[in-house]
Design a protein around this motif. Structure first.
Motif, PDB file in Angstrom:
ATOM      1  N   ILE A 119      34.926  -8.037  -1.954  1.00  0.00           N
ATOM      2  CA  ILE A 119      35.963  -8.154  -2.769  1.00  0.00           C
ATOM      3  C   ILE A 119      36.463  -9.592  -2.962  1.00  0.00           C
ATOM      4  O   ILE A 119      36.863 -10.074  -3.904  1.00  0.00           O
ATOM      5  CB  ILE A 119      37.187  -7.165  -2.590  1.00  0.00           C
ATOM      6  N   GLY A 120      36.434 -10.404  -1.763  1.00  0.00           N
ATOM      7  CA  GLY A 120      36.426 -11.725  -1.902  1.00  0.00           C
ATOM      8  C   GLY A 120      35.642 -12.671  -2.695  1.00  0.00           C
ATOM      9  O   GLY A 120      36.357 -13.821  -3.229  1.00  0.00           O
ATOM     10  N   VAL A 121      34.748 -12.149  -3.609  1.00  0.00           N
ATOM     11  CA  VAL A 121      34.013 -13.098  -4.364  1.00  0.00           C
ATOM     12  C   VAL A 121      34.985 -13.176  -5.543  1.00  0.00           C
ATOM     13  O   VAL A 121      34.611 -14.145  -6.496  1.00  0.00           O
ATOM     14  CB  VAL A 121      32.770 -12.505  -4.892  1.00  0.00           C
ATOM     15  N   TYR A 122      35.958 -12.348  -5.851  1.00  0.00           N
ATOM     16  CA  TYR A 122      36.966 -12.370  -7.130  1.00  0.00           C
ATOM     17  C   TYR A 122      38.035 -13.354  -6.825  1.00  0.00           C
ATOM     18  O   TYR A 122      39.087 -13.174  -7.504  1.00  0.00           O
ATOM     19  CB  TYR A 122      37.308 -11.035  -7.483  1.00  0.00           C
ATOM     20  N   ASP A 123      37.797 -14.479  -6.159  1.00  0.00           N
ATOM     21  CA  ASP A 123      38.786 -15.085  -5.775  1.00  0.00           C
ATOM     22  C   ASP A 123      39.037 -16.176  -6.869  1.00  0.00           C
ATOM     23  O   ASP A 123      39.211 -17.450  -6.794  1.00  0.00           O
ATOM     24  CB  ASP A 123      38.497 -15.870  -4.363  1.00  0.00           C
ATOM     25  N   GLY A 124      39.699 -15.726  -8.070  1.00  0.00           N
ATOM     26  CA  GLY A 124      39.969 -16.730  -9.045  1.00  0.00           C
ATOM     27  C   GLY A 124      40.525 -15.793 -10.093  1.00  0.00           C
ATOM     28  O   GLY A 124      41.422 -14.703  -9.770  1.00  0.00           O
ATOM     29  N   PRO A 125      40.809 -16.367 -11.365  1.00  0.00           N
ATOM     30  CA  PRO A 125      41.771 -15.562 -12.514  1.00  0.00           C
ATOM     31  C   PRO A 125      40.989 -14.331 -12.871  1.00  0.00           C
ATOM     32  O   PRO A 125      39.941 -13.894 -12.445  1.00  0.00           O
ATOM     33  CB  PRO A 125      41.920 -16.596 -13.412  1.00  0.00           C
ATOM     34  N   GLY A 126      41.634 -13.522 -13.132  1.00  0.00           N
ATOM     35  CA  GLY A 126      41.214 -11.966 -13.754  1.00  0.00           C
ATOM     36  C   GLY A 126      42.334 -10.952 -13.752  1.00  0.00           C
ATOM     37  O   GLY A 126      42.863 -10.951 -12.612  1.00  0.00           O
ATOM     38  N   ASP A 127      42.669 -10.194 -14.764  1.00  0.00           N
ATOM     39  CA  ASP A 127      43.709  -9.194 -14.518  1.00  0.00           C
ATOM     40  C   ASP A 127      42.936  -7.957 -13.945  1.00  0.00           C
ATOM     41  O   ASP A 127      42.010  -7.485 -14.209  1.00  0.00           O
ATOM     42  CB  ASP A 127      44.273  -8.804 -15.948  1.00  0.00           C
ATOM     43  N   SER A 128      43.521  -7.165 -12.764  1.00  0.00           N
ATOM     44  CA  SER A 128      43.059  -5.919 -12.544  1.00  0.00           C
ATOM     45  C   SER A 128      43.216  -4.967 -13.314  1.00  0.00           C
ATOM     46  O   SER A 128      44.197  -4.778 -14.261  1.00  0.00           O
ATOM     47  CB  SER A 128      43.846  -5.712 -11.132  1.00  0.00           C
ATOM     48  N   PRO A 129      42.501  -3.975 -13.356  1.00  0.00           N
ATOM     49  CA  PRO A 129      41.466  -3.633 -12.375  1.00  0.00           C
ATOM     50  C   PRO A 129      40.099  -4.667 -12.613  1.00  0.00           C
ATOM     51  O   PRO A 129      39.896  -4.842 -13.710  1.00  0.00           O
ATOM     52  CB  PRO A 129      40.839  -2.346 -12.380  1.00  0.00           C
ATOM     53  N   LEU A 130      39.627  -5.393 -11.727  1.00  0.00           N
ATOM     54  CA  LEU A 130      38.431  -6.188 -11.833  1.00  0.00           C
ATOM     55  C   LEU A 130      37.158  -5.505 -11.821  1.00  0.00           C
ATOM     56  O   LEU A 130      37.029  -4.776 -11.140  1.00  0.00           O
ATOM     57  CB  LEU A 130      38.283  -7.206 -10.544  1.00  0.00           C
ATOM     58  N   PRO A 135      33.107 -12.937 -14.940  1.00  0.00           N
ATOM     59  CA  PRO A 135      32.511 -14.131 -14.416  1.00  0.00           C
ATOM     60  C   PRO A 135      33.264 -14.546 -12.916  1.00  0.00           C
ATOM     61  O   PRO A 135      34.646 -14.512 -13.101  1.00  0.00           O
ATOM     62  CB  PRO A 135      32.905 -15.233 -15.162  1.00  0.00           C
ATOM     63  N   LEU A 136      32.478 -15.113 -11.985  1.00  0.00           N
ATOM     64  CA  LEU A 136      33.023 -15.361 -10.598  1.00  0.00           C
ATOM     65  C   LEU A 136      33.183 -17.038 -10.804  1.00  0.00           C
ATOM     66  O   LEU A 136      32.125 -17.814 -11.210  1.00  0.00           O
ATOM     67  CB  LEU A 136      32.295 -15.010  -9.761  1.00  0.00           C
ATOM     68  N   PRO A 137      34.212 -17.436 -10.173  1.00  0.00           N
ATOM     69  CA  PRO A 137      34.334 -18.919  -9.907  1.00  0.00           C
ATOM     70  C   PRO A 137      33.552 -19.386  -9.054  1.00  0.00           C
ATOM     71  O   PRO A 137      32.980 -18.588  -7.782  1.00  0.00           O
ATOM     72  CB  PRO A 137      35.837 -19.226  -9.351  1.00  0.00           C
ATOM     73  N   MET A 138      32.908 -20.651  -9.083  1.00  0.00           N
ATOM     74  CA  MET A 138      31.843 -21.141  -8.280  1.00  0.00           C
ATOM     75  C   MET A 138      32.359 -21.806  -7.114  1.00  0.00           C
ATOM     76  O   MET A 138      32.056 -23.016  -6.653  1.00  0.00           O
ATOM     77  CB  MET A 138      30.859 -22.029  -8.904  1.00  0.00           C
ATOM     78  N   THR A 139      33.573 -21.523  -6.554  1.00  0.00           N
ATOM     79  CA  THR A 139      34.165 -21.928  -5.284  1.00  0.00           C
ATOM     80  C   THR A 139      34.553 -20.762  -4.366  1.00  0.00           C
ATOM     81  O   THR A 139      34.514 -19.644  -4.704  1.00  0.00           O
ATOM     82  CB  THR A 139      35.575 -22.580  -5.742  1.00  0.00           C
ATOM     83  N   VAL A 278      46.020  -6.972  -6.552  1.00  0.00           N
ATOM     84  CA  VAL A 278      44.553  -7.160  -7.072  1.00  0.00           C
ATOM     85  C   VAL A 278      43.942  -5.915  -6.513  1.00  0.00           C
ATOM     86  O   VAL A 278      44.024  -5.415  -5.526  1.00  0.00           O
ATOM     87  CB  VAL A 278      43.824  -8.406  -6.229  1.00  0.00           C
ATOM     88  N   TYR A 279      43.192  -5.125  -7.676  1.00  0.00           N
ATOM     89  CA  TYR A 279      42.401  -3.963  -7.289  1.00  0.00           C
ATOM     90  C   TYR A 279      41.089  -3.887  -8.174  1.00  0.00           C
ATOM     91  O   TYR A 279      41.116  -4.682  -9.299  1.00  0.00           O
ATOM     92  CB  TYR A 279      43.068  -2.705  -7.432  1.00  0.00           C
ATOM     93  N   LEU A 280      40.265  -2.948  -7.767  1.00  0.00           N
ATOM     94  CA  LEU A 280      38.829  -3.024  -8.517  1.00  0.00           C
ATOM     95  C   LEU A 280      38.695  -1.737  -9.421  1.00  0.00           C
ATOM     96  O   LEU A 280      39.021  -0.780  -9.020  1.00  0.00           O
ATOM     97  CB  LEU A 280      37.589  -3.161  -7.355  1.00  0.00           C
ATOM     98  N   ASP A 281      37.762  -2.229 -10.300  1.00  0.00           N
ATOM     99  CA  ASP A 281      37.414  -0.966 -11.127  1.00  0.00           C
ATOM    100  C   ASP A 281      36.074  -0.212 -10.506  1.00  0.00           C
ATOM    101  O   ASP A 281      35.026  -0.932 -10.242  1.00  0.00           O
ATOM    102  CB  ASP A 281      37.130  -1.554 -12.447  1.00  0.00           C
ATOM    103  N   ILE A 282      36.120   0.980 -10.357  1.00  0.00           N
ATOM    104  CA  ILE A 282      35.028   1.592  -9.704  1.00  0.00           C
ATOM    105  C   ILE A 282      34.412   2.645 -10.419  1.00  0.00           C
ATOM    106  O   ILE A 282      33.695   3.606  -9.926  1.00  0.00           O
ATOM    107  CB  ILE A 282      35.416   2.253  -8.061  1.00  0.00           C
ATOM    108  N   SER A 283      34.553   2.419 -11.662  1.00  0.00           N
ATOM    109  CA  SER A 283      33.859   3.209 -12.551  1.00  0.00           C
ATOM    110  C   SER A 283      32.363   3.369 -12.547  1.00  0.00           C
ATOM    111  O   SER A 283      31.774   4.492 -12.773  1.00  0.00           O
ATOM    112  CB  SER A 283      34.332   3.257 -13.948  1.00  0.00           C
ATOM    113  N   ARG A 284      31.691   2.246 -12.411  1.00  0.00           N
ATOM    114  CA  ARG A 284      30.153   2.331 -12.264  1.00  0.00           C
ATOM    115  C   ARG A 284      29.781   3.231 -10.798  1.00  0.00           C
ATOM    116  O   ARG A 284      28.979   3.957 -11.154  1.00  0.00           O
ATOM    117  CB  ARG A 284      29.663   0.819 -11.988  1.00  0.00           C
TER     118      ARG A 284
END
Length: 314
Positions: A119-130, A135-139, A278-284
């Motif tokens: 989940i740590g790859v989402y360490d940037g902007p974005g509204d939950s659910p992620l 797009p992921l920040p390159m940091t 911060v939470y994730l979309d698990i529909s996939r």
């Protein structure tokens, strides 16, 4: 026969348990000498094999493939290491381990390889659910998401270039049996341990804070379902609870499971924290495997309390 790197570790043990439950056999690859994880019954030895090897040692892994017909791989071991004094060596070992394993998967004609991310790859902007297509920040602010971002890019490149089916699992806040008693990322483990062992909390925890938690048994089952699914529609899957579990919710469940031991939390949010949920979309994951968490917060807390009271250290 599914080869699992890090198969004796925290998440690996639960993945192994879940794969055995659906009828698969497993080869667990680990650097250290150890017996079967505590979740595995002794009479399952005919379907469980433990091999000692470093994931960077391609010749040792190739010998394991000579002894066992490998039909799938779940790669949970490896990263960049957490020692800043060995940053280059750690990054080299983590990358070599991943690429070497993917090369063997091609040689062995393995139909599907799972590679763990976070989940740590989402360490940037974005509204939950992620969602996975964000797009992921390159940091990265920590070696773990740094390693996983690199591994995701390499796995995507290899899959596109060779046709090897690779799926990436962005794992949320996993906790429960065999996990660390204290986590810098989520409060659940230390809250339960403090209640069971009658210890005070060693740091302030805020009631309104929380995260996307997934109980370890559910996490293992989700990854196992991805490994054995008839068809995968995507390369990347969030593996999480799909919602925020607050520390207040955890405290209430702990109070019910251990009467009189509900932790005392500070009101509101940590002023030095994220200040948002911060939470994730698990529909996939749900669409391709039918996965739904089997443990809500009260059930997860009760299970972990029972596990610790049975004499397990973590």
């Amino acid at each position: 026969m599914i080869l699992i790197t890090g198969g004796l570790g925290f998440i690996g043990s639960h993945v192994t348990r879940a794969l055995l439950d659906v009828g698969e056999s497993c080869v667990l690859v680990q650097r250290r000498d150890s017996g079967p994880p505590g979740l595995i019954a002794a009479d399952e030895g005919t379907r469980l094999f433990i091999e000692r090897a470093d994931v960077t040692d391609a010749s040792a892994l190739r010998e394991i493939g000579d002894r066992h017909k490998i039909t799938g791989i779940v790669h949970l071991a490896g990263g960049f290491g957490l020692d800043p004094a060995d940053a280059i060596g750690g990054a080299q070992r983590g990358t070599e381990g991943l690429l070497g394993l993917l090369q063997l998967a091609i040689e062995w004609q393995v139909p599907r390889v799972g590679v763990a991310s976070t989940i740590g790859v989402y360490d940037g902007p974005g509204d939950s659910p992620l969602r996975e297509d964000l797009p992921l920040p390159m940091t990265a602010v920590h070696p773990i998401p740094a390693a996983k971002k690199v591994h995701e890019l390499l796995a995507d490149f290899v899959a596109n270039a060779t046709g090897l089916e690779i799926y990436l699992t962005r794992i949320g806040g996993a906790w429960g049996p065999l996990g660390r008693p204290v986590s810098r990322f989520i409060a659940a483990p230390q809250l339960v341990h403090a209640a069971v062992h009658g210890r005070p909390l060693d740091q302030p925890i805020y009631a309104a804070d929380g995260g996307d938690l997934i109980y370890a048994r559910d996490c293992g089952r989700a990854i196992a379902l991805l490994q054995v699914a008839d068809r995968l529609s995507y390369r990347t899957y969030n593996v999480a609870g799909g919602r925020v579990t607050t520390n207040a919710e955890l405290a209430a469940a702990i109070g019910a499971a251990v009467p009189g031991a509900a932790p005392v939390l500070r009101d509101g949010r940590d002023p030095g924290g994220l200040g948002r949920d911060v939470y994730l979309d698990i529909s996939r994951l749900r669409e391709d495997t039918g996965f739904r968490p089997g443990y809500d917060t009260p059930a997860a807390v009760a299970d972990y309390v029972g596990w610790l009271r049975a004499g397990n250290e973590r």
